[in-house]
Structures are given as structure tokens and as C-alpha cells.
Design a protein around this motif. Structure first.
Motif, mmCIF file in Angstrom:
data_model
loop_
_atom_site.group_PDB
_atom_site.id
_atom_site.type_symbol
_atom_site.label_atom_id
_atom_site.label_comp_id
_atom_site.label_asym_id
_atom_site.label_seq_id
_atom_site.Cartn_x
_atom_site.Cartn_y
_atom_site.Cartn_z
ATOM 1 N N ARG A 218 0.837 -1.204 0.000
ATOM 2 C CA ARG A 218 0.000 0.000 0.000
ATOM 3 C C ARG A 218 0.867 1.249 0.000
ATOM 4 O O ARG A 218 0.546 2.246 -0.664
ATOM 5 C CB ARG A 218 -0.907 -0.027 1.238
ATOM 6 N N THR A 244 -3.030 4.222 9.502
ATOM 7 C CA THR A 244 -4.392 3.751 9.741
ATOM 8 C C THR A 244 -4.686 3.878 11.226
ATOM 9 O O THR A 244 -3.897 3.407 12.056
ATOM 10 C CB THR A 244 -4.555 2.289 9.305
ATOM 11 N N ASP A 297 -5.719 6.273 6.421
ATOM 12 C CA ASP A 297 -6.024 5.422 5.267
ATOM 13 C C ASP A 297 -7.285 4.592 5.490
ATOM 14 O O ASP A 297 -7.772 3.935 4.561
ATOM 15 C CB ASP A 297 -4.828 4.496 4.979
ATOM 16 N N ARG A 303 -8.794 7.820 1.094
ATOM 17 C CA ARG A 303 -8.493 6.841 0.044
ATOM 18 C C ARG A 303 -8.879 7.391 -1.333
ATOM 19 O O ARG A 303 -8.153 7.204 -2.313
ATOM 20 C CB ARG A 303 -9.207 5.520 0.335
ATOM 21 N N GLN A 307 -6.179 8.293 -4.363
ATOM 22 C CA GLN A 307 -6.353 7.597 -5.641
ATOM 23 C C GLN A 307 -6.565 8.569 -6.800
ATOM 24 O O GLN A 307 -6.385 8.200 -7.965
ATOM 25 C CB GLN A 307 -7.571 6.652 -5.539
#
Length: 369
Positions: A218, A244, A297, A303, A307
């Protein structure tokens, strides 16, 4: 309620009435000398921390001033004041050691006086730690309860710092005390010097330890997006990290280092100063990153942002998250930051209203400012 007062050395007798409302720094005491009124607002009879009482006393050995409206500050008055302070303190210790309606009412109304007294009296400090409830990320609790449950007391020295970390600390089971009100930070620091107590201020590393790192795959996947986000916030002395953490509805958290913030202020002042003074300040300012914007995240918003293709809309999203995190941390925005937030929100709004338009182009130098 009231407290009976007596100082045989100066022939003083009287009572101190517990006030129904807190009124620090105001008023005085009604004093008689041999049953002749000196004044209704006489100062110096009790210490400043005892502002939760008003006394009515009669004495035989105290000396009035020339105006006969106050008491002359001499060794006799100082000894009398010390004796009366001891009697008020003894009442507070006895009353607050009991779980009674009087104790609860007193704590609610006069907790500031108790905090002030605790800074100068170790016995009262221990009492405050046992009976005074504090706001924490795990609900209301006394400092003694926190010590027994966790083995230490961790506190945020300002309400802004507490609010910045409260939701994340609560979700991670980290108990933090809000010590942002008057006397609290000094009181906790004093308590930390007492035997048997472990008290420390919340550090950035405490939060960094509960932010879960990403899988290497990731990290590689979002490498370019993180690099672009760091470029957007480079002028803010802010490093972008992705971790996270819970709760997932918090998209970002701002971590600040106290020394780094000092260096940041020095660099800002140097850039706004003339050549001579600016060069002096620049000599003290080390190139330290003072802030870290930690993107979550686990957040769908983050996210989507990571992206999205690089461009001015994505840059606007990064800026908006950063400035929102600054505001949530309790800091106000500077005029330039308010302008940047408005520009970022404008870019996001235009992109949302015209999703087919080619708004997400590479930002120009002017747009990056």
C-alpha cells in the motif's frame, strides 16, 4: 456553611462564611477592633487562595492603619492571617474527605480556590488528586483513579491539544487528561514531583505509537500521491504521513512538536523582517519540520484523495484537509490561510459542479502559493 475562627494570641473570634458563588480577587472581610467597626472590606486577613470565604471577626490586638479603614500589615497581622488560613485549610481537608452533598457542592463552586491552594500545600495537592474530577478521554475521573488504573497520568497541557487528540486517543484506549484550564498544568507538574506519582505530558510519540503503519504494497501504491501532497504543503513546514487509525470518520490529524513550532515561528518572523534582523533570526531557526499531517487510510475520503490523479483539485483537497486539521487542533487561521482555504474550497466546489470539465490539471506556480 461556616467555619468557626479563633486566634487567642490576638483575641480574635469570628466566623468565615462559605460563599455560594465563586468570586476570586474581590471583596474583603468585616473586621471589628474591640467591637468598633474597622471596615466591611478589609484586606490581608486571609490569603488570596481563601477567596471562597468571607469572614466576620472581632479582635483586640490587631492594629488599624492611620485611616482606620484597613489593618496595618505587621508581624501580628501576618501571624493572625497564617493561623486563620490554617483553620480554613483544616476545614477544607475535613469537609472534602467526606463524600457528602456539601463536598460535591463545594468542589463544583470553588474548585479554582482548591486548585490554587494545592499549588502551595502538598497535603491539599494529594487531596485534590483524590477528590477533584477531571475531564479525560475515558470520561470523568480523579487523578488518583487514573494512577491506580493505568500506573501513570498522561495529560495535555492545553484544551486545544486535548481536543486535537481526544477522538483518536479515545478510540485507541489511551487515557489523556485535559489539563488546559487555569492551574491544571502547574498542578499536574507539581504532582509529578511527589513520591509514588508518575505524571507526564502527552508527547507526539504517544500518538505516533498508536498509528498503524501501512502494508509495504500500500505504501508503494500511494507513494506518488504522498510525494505530491508533501510538495503542496512544503511551504507550511508540514510533512504528510499516511497511517491507519480509529475512528475511521476522522480523515486527518495534525501532530505538532513544541520545539519545531518554535523554529517555525522564528522562520516566519525572519521572512517578514528586514535583512539585518531577518538574518539574525534565521541563524536561530534550524530546518526542522514542525508539523505532521497524518492522513487516515481507513477513511474513505482519504483513500479517494490518494487515488485521484495529481492536479489542482487534488492539491486543493490536501490543503483543505490540512487547514481543517489546523482548525480542529484549536488554532485560528491566519489571513493567508483563510484565503488559501477559500481558494481550495472554491476549486473543490467547481470540480463538483462540473465533473466532466478538465479541472484536475497540473497546478501552476501561482496556484501552488
Amino acid at each position: 456553611g461556616h467555619i468557626d475562627l479563633a486566634v487567642p494570641l490576638t483575641g480574635l473570634t469570628g466566623v468565615a462564611f462559605i460563599l455560594p458563588a465563586a468570586a476570586p480577587g474581590s471583596g474583603g472581610h468585616r473586621v471589628y477592633l474591640k467591637r468598633m467597626l474597622v471596615g466591611t472590606r478589609v484586606e490581608g486577613l486571609l490569603p488570596e487562595w481563601a477567596f471562597f470565604v468571607r469572614a466576620v471577626v472581632d479582635a483586640t490586638q490587631l492594629h488599624p492603619t492611620a485611616s482606620r479603614e484597613q489593618l496595618h500589615t505587621d508581624d501580628i497581622l501576618l501571624a493572625t492571617s497564617e493561623a486563620l488560613a490554617g483553620q480554613v485549610r483544616a476545614w477544607a481537608l475535613a469537609a472534602l474527605s467526606l463524600d457528602s452533598s456539601l463536598a460535591r457542592s463545594f468542589l463544583e463552586t470553588h474548585h479554582l480556590a482548591l486548585r490554587a491552594l494545592a499549588l502551595t500545600d502538598s497535603e491539599v495537592l494529594e487531596l485534590v488528586a483524590t477528590v477533584l474530577p477531571y475531564e479525560t478521554t475515558d470520561g470523568g475521573a480523579t487523578l488518583r483513579q487514573l494512577l491506580e488504573a493505568d500506573g501513570e497520568v498522561v495529560y495535555a497541557a492545553s484544551t486545544q491539544a486535548y481536543r486535537r487528540v481526544a477522538s483518536v486517543a479515545r478510540a485507541q484506549g489511551l487515557t489523556v487528561v485535559n489539563a488546559g484550564y487555569v492551574y491544571d498544568a502547574d498542578l499536574l507538574a507539581a504532582l509529578g514531583r511527589r513520591p509514588g506519582w508518575r505524571v507526564r505530558e502527552l508527547a507526539t510519540d504517544d500518538l505516533a505509537a498508536i498509528l498503524a503503519p501501512l502494508d509495504p504494497s500500500r505504501e508503494l501504491e500511494i507513494l506518488d500521491a504522498v510525494t505530491a501532497a508533501n510538495a503542496v504543503l512544503g511551504e507550511e513546514d508540514c510533512e504528510v504521513l499516511v497511517r491507519t487509525f480509529a475512528p475511521d470518520h476522522v480523515p486527518a490529524m495534525l501532530l505538532r512538536d513544541r520545539d519545531g513550532e518554535h523554529q517555525r515561528d522564528l522562520r516566519r518572523e525572519a521572512s517578514a523582517s528586514d535583512d539585518v534582523w531577518g538574518s539574525v533570526l534565521a541563524g536561530f531557526a534550524a530546518p526542522v519540520t514542525s508539523r505532521r499531517l497524518v492522513l487516515n487510510d481507513a477513511s474513505a475520503l482519504v483513500r479517494d484523495l490518494l487515488q485521484a490523479p495529481a492536479g489542482k483539485v487534488t492539491a486543493a483537497g490536501v490543503r483543505a484537509l490540512y487547514l481543517s486539521a489546523v482548525m480542529l487542533s484549536g488554532d485560528g487561521l491566519r489571513p493567508r490561510e483563510v484565503e488559501a482555504l477559500n481558494e481550495s474550497l472554491g476549486s473543490l466546489l467547481r470540480a463538483g459542479l462540473a465533473p466532466t470539465a478538465s479541472d484536475n490539471t497540473e497546478p501552476t506556480d501561482q496556484e501552488e502559493r
